[in-house]
Design a protein around this motif. Structure first.
Motif, mmCIF file in Angstrom:
data_model
loop_
_atom_site.group_PDB
_atom_site.id
_atom_site.type_symbol
_atom_site.label_atom_id
_atom_site.label_comp_id
_atom_site.label_asym_id
_atom_site.label_seq_id
_atom_site.Cartn_x
_atom_site.Cartn_y
_atom_site.Cartn_z
ATOM 1 N N ILE A 33 4.976 8.618 3.334
ATOM 2 C CA ILE A 33 5.041 7.208 3.447
ATOM 3 C C ILE A 33 6.823 6.554 3.066
ATOM 4 O O ILE A 33 6.306 5.341 2.808
ATOM 5 N N ILE A 34 7.455 7.337 2.575
ATOM 6 C CA ILE A 34 8.482 6.956 2.231
ATOM 7 C C ILE A 34 8.761 5.825 4.253
ATOM 8 O O ILE A 34 9.184 5.040 3.760
ATOM 9 N N MET A 35 8.954 6.324 5.185
ATOM 10 C CA MET A 35 9.118 6.549 6.463
ATOM 11 C C MET A 35 8.502 5.144 6.804
ATOM 12 O O MET A 35 9.135 3.991 7.791
ATOM 13 N N ILE A 36 7.142 4.762 6.197
ATOM 14 C CA ILE A 36 6.357 4.042 6.643
ATOM 15 C C ILE A 36 6.878 2.841 5.484
ATOM 16 O O ILE A 36 7.155 1.547 6.462
ATOM 17 N N LYS A 37 7.422 2.246 4.368
ATOM 18 C CA LYS A 37 7.786 1.582 3.770
ATOM 19 C C LYS A 37 9.332 0.955 4.677
ATOM 20 O O LYS A 37 9.935 0.384 3.817
ATOM 21 N N LYS A 51 2.199 14.860 -3.388
ATOM 22 C CA LYS A 51 2.732 16.548 -1.680
ATOM 23 C C LYS A 51 3.885 15.480 -0.770
ATOM 24 O O LYS A 51 4.419 14.500 -0.771
ATOM 25 N N ASP A 52 4.917 16.787 -1.088
ATOM 26 C CA ASP A 52 6.691 16.186 -0.699
ATOM 27 C C ASP A 52 6.622 15.866 0.898
ATOM 28 O O ASP A 52 6.899 14.342 0.916
ATOM 29 N N ALA A 53 5.188 16.136 1.683
ATOM 30 C CA ALA A 53 5.510 15.887 3.137
ATOM 31 C C ALA A 53 4.920 14.238 3.140
ATOM 32 O O ALA A 53 5.462 13.569 4.008
ATOM 33 N N ASP A 54 3.589 14.346 2.337
ATOM 34 C CA ASP A 54 2.924 12.777 2.464
ATOM 35 C C ASP A 54 4.360 11.767 1.549
ATOM 36 O O ASP A 54 4.067 10.680 2.400
ATOM 37 N N ARG A 55 4.784 12.023 1.321
ATOM 38 C CA ARG A 55 6.032 11.395 0.213
ATOM 39 C C ARG A 55 7.275 10.923 1.099
ATOM 40 O O ARG A 55 7.320 9.609 1.660
ATOM 41 N N GLU A 56 7.080 12.081 1.844
ATOM 42 C CA GLU A 56 8.398 11.596 2.700
ATOM 43 C C GLU A 56 7.447 10.483 3.910
ATOM 44 O O GLU A 56 8.584 9.458 4.695
ATOM 45 N N MET A 101 0.861 -1.467 -0.306
ATOM 46 C CA MET A 101 0.041 -0.047 0.268
ATOM 47 C C MET A 101 0.763 1.009 0.207
ATOM 48 O O MET A 101 0.246 2.538 -1.139
ATOM 49 N N ALA A 102 1.951 1.234 1.071
ATOM 50 C CA ALA A 102 2.795 1.887 0.518
ATOM 51 C C ALA A 102 3.551 2.807 -0.620
ATOM 52 O O ALA A 102 3.639 3.693 -1.087
ATOM 53 N N GLU A 103 3.653 1.479 -1.417
ATOM 54 C CA GLU A 103 4.339 1.863 -3.075
ATOM 55 C C GLU A 103 3.296 2.249 -3.852
ATOM 56 O O GLU A 103 3.790 3.511 -3.987
#
Ligand code: ADP
Length: 727
Positions: free
Chosen positions: A269-273, A262-267, A252-254
């Motif tokens: 999500i990357i952390m979750i992944k 949005k950069d903040a969201d991406r950041e 799901m993170a992928e």
């Protein structure tokens, strides 16, 4: 006197004399006889005395010998806890039963009485009864029958032996070993049976203790085996249970990452992944560790591409290094074969373990990876050298470095993730491959790990090649020494001339010589010397050497991202233009589209189905989702699919049974035999892959689904004519 009278007188005198002589002779002869008799008798008497003396001497020596033997025997027997018995069989005994009758005589030594706690003959008389009445009821019958059989067998010359329990005076039983032998007459009739009895209660006690201990051990072993089995099935279950939701989280993170802008969201999500991937690494490490413990670590060789191995490793490590200021350099021997034969997955695991450590334990400076090939006969040693400028390892710790659960410098490394299993696992895998691992380290300065694993190859077609290397040349102006050195290594390795300059003056000097085709320079230095470079470098191509996350303005067309290695340098020298990025950088794993392809995914968990649909979306295929084995069977009966992804574990009919049923349908329609079925499994325990393959699956993909592996599986199983390459 008259003559007549005179003659008469003379004759009677003569007769008188003659009679006297006769008497004298007889007397003399008698005397002679007496003397002779006396002499004769005396002689005999003398002979008898010497004989008697002789006999007395013999008797004495025999007695001495006997007493010596007796002493020896007593000493020996006493030391051995053995006592004797002897039974001279009465000539009146007509049958064996008579010989063994209760009142039949048998001699017991005092030792026997002592052994059983009796004091004398009154207590324990010299009769058979004393013996047979005291044998343990469980042993008595066997002893009697066997003794009878022994005595009856007229040809039997072998001794008899029993180990039985005898009742003692105090009523308790004692284990004894009885040994006996029988002397027989010419007809085999027993004349005498003698033997020894040994007290073996201590041995029996020890044996019983051993038997009890063995039984206890056996029970403990059974329990341990059962616990181990339970542990393994628990591990398999837990791994499945944890990996299933992890697949959903990572998948799901992928998907979210692909869609979010949005950069903040991406950041986030990357952390979750990343956290998910880390958790997965720990689970995999623990599973691997148990596999090694159980001796189930398997090496599964196959052909693999060295370039894609390096790209994979680099891609993963660079993501790890995203927030660090570390420099990452690569030195790869371009003469190594393009394709090798070995266990790529395990090799990737080895290299990633060591590289991860290098990144984890290095705060500043560099991390470098060297990949070299050493040809030995028809094989090759693949050598990985991972160096770092990190915290280093104390000499006293290096011995324990490869032991499980060992971590050092805990206070200094506070906050660094790890459980101390990585190097132990790495060493076991390297060993299983027939290779070796070593470390050189200076505490406070850095470490270098070297791994050597033998690999096979089919062709020596090199990884990288420049057609006329001596006609090419490179000039490097770079302050980051590790980068300059790594580019110079690649150039030299390809046979290309190369110079490194350290300041502007040297740079201009070299440029003026007009003997270089390429200038490799950092963006920062290029900006500093831009005018002069533009003036002097008209015939040269200028290439910016960039950090992997460095944004280089569009006006600079030629950019090489670090860590560059021989393939990139060869591409540059062979005329490639533009951004010579490392392939893993910003690369999408989707290599083709396959519109017009129909794929079925069977999985009982909704999120997994959604992840699968999301991951398959870029391929533009038609994807049907079903939630059970039964539904999968119905689907394949109503549609023709090019590929099926089948979850291993589903409630009711699981993936294995469903696949078997689909294959059985192949009896009537070969399509069901042909259709590729790929197993999806969250169970990473050894043997699952083999089990799936044996049960009608064509391939398998472990969950969480790795996008690169998914791409490779699709490329392999979707008909080539339906694949359309993405540019
Ligand atoms: P983990 O990293 O999970 O603790 P490993 O088995 O990979 O476990 O490593 C064991 C220990 O060896 C680490 O805890 C660390 O103390 C030390 N170590 C490993 N690699 C390095 C390195 N490159 N530099 C310094 N120390 C290291």
């Amino acid at each position: 006197m008259s003559d007549g009278a005179h003659v008469g007188l003379t004759a009677s005198l003569f007769e008188q004399r003659m009679a006297w002589v006769s008497v004298s002779v007889v007397l003399f002869l008698l005397l002679l006889g007496v003397v002779a008799l006396f002499l004769l008798m005396n002689k005999r008497k003398r002979k008898t005395i010497s004989e008697l003396l002789e006999q007395a001497k013999y008797v004495k020596s025999t007695q001495d010998e006997l007493s010596n033997q007796n002493m020896r025997l007593n000493l020996l027997v006493g030391g051995m806890e053995v006592a004797l018995w002897d039974c001279e069989i009465s000539p009146e005994a007509e049958s064996v039963e008579d010989m063994l009758s209760p009142d039949a005589a048998i001699w017991f030594s005092e030792g026997i009485r002592e052994m059983f706690g009796y004091t004398g003959e009154n207590d324990f008389p010299n009769v058979m009864r004393s013996w047979f009445d005291n044998i343990h009821p469980d042993d008595a019958e066997a002893v009697y029958t066997q003794t009878v059989a022994h005595l009856r067998d007229i040809t039997n010359k072998t001794p008899f032996v029993f180990e039985i329990r005898m009742r003692m005076k105090n009523g308790q039983y004692k284990w004894v070993h009885i040994f006996g032998n029988t002397l027989r007459d010419a007809n085999g009739k027993p004349l005498r049976t003698s033997g020894a009895t040994e007290d073996i209660s201590k041995r029996k006690d020890a044996e019983r203790e051993i038997a009890e201990k063995s039984a206890e051990l056996e029970i403990a072993l059974h329990k341990a085996e059962a616990a181990n089995k339970a542990k393994n099935s628990f591990l398999a279950k837990v791994s499945h249970e944890i990996r299933t939701p992890m697949s959903a989280i990572i998948g799901m993170a992928e998907l979210a990452l692909r869609e979010s802008e949005k950069d903040a969201d991406r950041e986030r999500i990357i952390m979750i992944k990343q956290a998910g991937t880390h958790l997965l690494t720990i689970i995999n490490d623990i599973l691997d560790f148990y596999k090694i413990e159980e001796g189930k670590m398997e090496i599964v060789p196959g052909d693999y591409s060295v370039a894609s191995l390096i790209e994979d490793v680099v891609g993963i490590i660079r993501t790890k290094m995203a927030d660090s200021r570390l420099r990452f350099a690569l030195m790869v021997d371009g003469k190594m074969p393009r394709s090798l034969f070995g266990d790529e997955t395990r090799i990737r695991q080895i290299v990633l373990n060591i590289l991860n450590n290098a990144v984890k334990y290095t705060r500043e400076g560099f991390v470098s990876l060297g990949v070299y090939g050493e040809f030995i006969g028809g094989n090759m040693n693949l050598i990985f050298e991972v160096a770092d400028s990190g915290i280093g390892i104390k000499p006293e710790d290096t011995d324990r470095l490869f032991s499980e659960f060992e971590r050092f410098d805990q206070e200094r490394n506070i906050g660094i993730e790890g459980v101390g299993l990585g190097l132990a696992i790495t060493k076991s895998i390297v060993k299983a491959m027939g290779g070796g691992i070593s470390v050189q380290s200076k505490y406070g300065e850095g470490s270098k790990f070297t791994v050597t694993v033998p690999q096979k190859y089919h062709s020596r077609e090199p990884l990288a090649k420049v057609p006329n290397p001596d006609e090419k040349s490179l000039l490097i102006f770079e302050r980051r020494a590790v980068y300059a050195d790594s580019i110079a290594y690649s150039a030299n390795n390809l046979g290309v001339r190369c110079s490194i300059v350290a300041n502007g003056t040297d740079l201009y000097e070299k440029m003026k010589s007009r003997t270089y085709d390429y200038l490799i320079i950092s963006h920062e230095l290029l900006k500093e010397h831009e005018e002069k470079i533009a003036e002097l470098g008209k015939d040269m191509r200028t290439v910016i050497l960039a950090e992997f996350d460095e944004a280089i303005p569009k006006e600079y067309p030629n950019v090489m991202t670090m860590p560059a290695y021989c393939t990139h340098i060869a591409n540059l020298l062979n005329g490639s233009e533009g951004r010579l990025t490392n392939a893993a950088h910003g690369k999408s794993d989707v290599s083709f589209s396959a519109a017009g392809t129909r794929v079925l995914v069977a999985d009982d968990i909704n999120t997994n189905l959604k992840v699968a649909r999301g991951l398959l979306a870029p391929y533009k295929m038609q994807v049907d989702l079903v939630k059970s084995g039964m539904a999968a069977i119905e689907a394949v009966q109503s549609e023709r699919y090019d590929l099926i992804f089948m979850d291993h574990r589903m409630p009711g009919m699981d993936g294995v049974e469903t696949t078997q049923r689909i294959r059985e349908m192949g009896e009537k329609d070969p399509y069901y035999k042909r259709i590729p079925i790929i197993g999806l499994t969250a169970n990473a325990v050894t043997g699952v892959m083999e089990m799936l393959m044996e049960n009608g699956f064509d391939d398998f993909l472990s969950k969480p689904i790795d996008t690169a592996k998914l791409d490779a599986i699709l490329a392999k199983w979707i008909p080539k004519e339906k694949q359309e390459a993405l540019l």
